[in-house]
Motif scaffolding. Structure first.
Motif, PDB file in Angstrom:
ATOM      1  N   LYS A  83       0.835  -1.203   0.000  1.00 27.80           N
ATOM      2  CA  LYS A  83       0.000   0.000   0.000  1.00 27.80           C
ATOM      3  C   LYS A  83       0.866   1.248   0.000  1.00 27.80           C
ATOM      4  O   LYS A  83       1.826   1.362   0.779  1.00 27.80           O
ATOM      5  CB  LYS A  83      -0.926   0.011   1.219  1.00 27.80           C
ATOM      6  CG  LYS A  83      -1.884  -1.168   1.277  1.00 27.80           C
ATOM      7  CD  LYS A  83      -2.693  -1.149   2.557  1.00 27.80           C
ATOM      8  CE  LYS A  83      -3.621  -2.355   2.638  1.00 27.80           C
ATOM      9  NZ  LYS A  83      -2.859  -3.615   2.811  1.00 27.80           N
ATOM     10  N   MET A  99      -3.467   1.435   9.883  1.00 22.57           N
ATOM     11  CA  MET A  99      -3.610   0.343   8.922  1.00 22.57           C
ATOM     12  C   MET A  99      -2.652  -0.797   9.267  1.00 22.57           C
ATOM     13  O   MET A  99      -2.948  -1.968   9.029  1.00 22.57           O
ATOM     14  CB  MET A  99      -3.389   0.836   7.492  1.00 22.57           C
ATOM     15  CG  MET A  99      -4.519   1.701   6.971  1.00 22.57           C
ATOM     16  SD  MET A  99      -4.384   2.125   5.208  1.00 22.57           S
ATOM     17  CE  MET A  99      -4.980   0.615   4.444  1.00 22.57           C
ATOM     18  N   GLN A 102      -4.301  -3.176  11.379  1.00 27.17           N
ATOM     19  CA  GLN A 102      -5.453  -3.822  10.737  1.00 27.17           C
ATOM     20  C   GLN A 102      -6.712  -2.974  10.701  1.00 27.17           C
ATOM     21  O   GLN A 102      -7.809  -3.481  10.450  1.00 27.17           O
ATOM     22  CB  GLN A 102      -5.763  -5.184  11.404  1.00 27.17           C
ATOM     23  CG  GLN A 102      -4.576  -6.132  11.479  1.00 27.17           C
ATOM     24  CD  GLN A 102      -3.893  -6.333  10.125  1.00 27.17           C
ATOM     25  OE1 GLN A 102      -4.555  -6.656   9.146  1.00 27.17           O
ATOM     26  NE2 GLN A 102      -2.583  -6.146  10.062  1.00 27.17           N
ATOM     27  N   GLN A 103      -6.604  -1.666  10.934  1.00 26.06           N
ATOM     28  CA  GLN A 103      -7.743  -0.784  10.718  1.00 26.06           C
ATOM     29  C   GLN A 103      -7.792  -0.383   9.247  1.00 26.06           C
ATOM     30  O   GLN A 103      -6.798  -0.472   8.531  1.00 26.06           O
ATOM     31  CB  GLN A 103      -7.671   0.442  11.626  1.00 26.06           C
ATOM     32  CG  GLN A 103      -7.849   0.106  13.091  1.00 26.06           C
ATOM     33  CD  GLN A 103      -8.150   1.330  13.930  1.00 26.06           C
ATOM     34  OE1 GLN A 103      -8.820   2.252  13.485  1.00 26.06           O
ATOM     35  NE2 GLN A 103      -7.645   1.341  15.165  1.00 26.06           N
ATOM     36  N   THR A 104      -8.950   0.068   8.792  1.00 25.77           N
ATOM     37  CA  THR A 104      -9.099   0.472   7.400  1.00 25.77           C
ATOM     38  C   THR A 104      -8.673   1.931   7.210  1.00 25.77           C
ATOM     39  O   THR A 104      -8.527   2.688   8.179  1.00 25.77           O
ATOM     40  CB  THR A 104     -10.560   0.323   6.938  1.00 25.77           C
ATOM     41  OG1 THR A 104     -11.368   1.270   7.665  1.00 25.77           O
ATOM     42  CG2 THR A 104     -11.083  -1.086   7.160  1.00 25.77           C
ATOM     43  N   PHE A 105      -8.497   2.290   5.965  1.00 27.48           N
ATOM     44  CA  PHE A 105      -8.199   3.676   5.574  1.00 27.48           C
ATOM     45  C   PHE A 105      -9.237   4.630   6.180  1.00 27.48           C
ATOM     46  O   PHE A 105      -8.891   5.636   6.808  1.00 27.48           O
ATOM     47  CB  PHE A 105      -8.219   3.724   4.040  1.00 27.48           C
ATOM     48  CG  PHE A 105      -8.020   5.061   3.402  1.00 27.48           C
ATOM     49  CD1 PHE A 105      -6.820   5.740   3.513  1.00 27.48           C
ATOM     50  CD2 PHE A 105      -9.031   5.623   2.618  1.00 27.48           C
ATOM     51  CE1 PHE A 105      -6.627   6.969   2.876  1.00 27.48           C
ATOM     52  CE2 PHE A 105      -8.848   6.833   1.976  1.00 27.48           C
ATOM     53  CZ  PHE A 105      -7.644   7.514   2.115  1.00 27.48           C
TER      54      PHE A 105
END
Length: 238
Positions: A83, A99, A102-105
């Motif tokens: 990414k 991120m 493991q969190q999203t954008f």
């Protein structure tokens, strides 16, 4: 959405501020990321882009003239695995760190808001490109005040799955060069891309207002291999 000329969009606006362009080349081979900064004050113009690992950071051209590092010294580009994160502020670090957990954008950006630079309340614009196993997608975001009201934050995320070859999206901080500076409005603009990286870089740089432009970053990522090439242009040359 009707496609507009990226060159015309830039030449028609003397101060779009900071801008991000993401997209795919017409031949379908490359994912493209471009980021530029501009400045109206001496402090904002006193900057250069320098490479920092796989990303870049801003740096004072003349440290003696750096009056306020807040909001202008940051890492616009960082790479987290497959990414590539591109933003106009220190939210690059927020996105990278969250991120990586493991969190999203979108989740990462919910922890941030527009810049505290009254009366402009400059939007935070961000993008992330995901290149993996010969596939490519990207997302863009803008966090802005509600028509200049700092008590309310408007959050927009735009996701582009399986982008069409030859198409890109362009988002920038300011609608036009007035005082106070009005925030960008609407979806990221649909613009054309180019196979030739040098031609694309030159077009962007030459289209930016000569007085206000400061630095430009362009990266072409090979979708098949993940390898990339980068170009950096600084008005202030070290």
């Amino acid at each position: 959405m009707k496609q507009v000329s990226l060159k015309n969009e830039l030449t028609a606006n003397t101060y779009p501020g900071r801008g991000i362009v993401l997209g795919k080349t017409p031949n379908g081979k490359y994912a493209v990321a471009a980021y530029f900064i501009m400045g109206r004050s001496e402090n904002s113009r006193n900057r250069v882009f320098v490479e920092d690992g796989e990303g870049i950071r801003t740096e004072a051209f003349d440290p003696a003239k750096l009056s306020d590092p807040s909001l202008i010294i940051y890492a616009p580009v960082r790479v987290l695995g497959n990414k590539t994160i591109v933003t106009n502020g220190d939210q690059t670090d927020t996105i990278y760190e969250l991120m990586d957990k493991q969190q999203t954008f979108e989740q990462a950006l919910r922890t941030r808001k527009f810049e505290p630079d009254e009366p402009n309340y400059t939007p935070r614009i961000s993008g992330v490109l995901h290149v993996e196993s010969g596939k490519f997608n990207y997302a863009m975001s803008i966090l802005k005040s509600n028509n200049g009201n700092p008590e309310a934050t408007d959050r927009y995320t735009f996701a582009y799955e399986n982008p069409v070859a030859g198409e890109g999206r362009f988002i920038h901080t300011y609608k036009e060069n007035t005082n106070p500076l009005p925030s960008f409005e609407g979806e990221p603009k649909l613009v054309e891309m180019m196979d030739d990286m040098e031609a694309f870089t030159s077009m962007l740089w030459e289209s930016l207002n000569e007085e206000n432009k400061v630095s430009l970053f362009v990266r072409y990522i090979d979708i098949a291999t993940g390898t990339y090439e980068t170009r950096i242009i600084n008005k202030n040359q070290k």
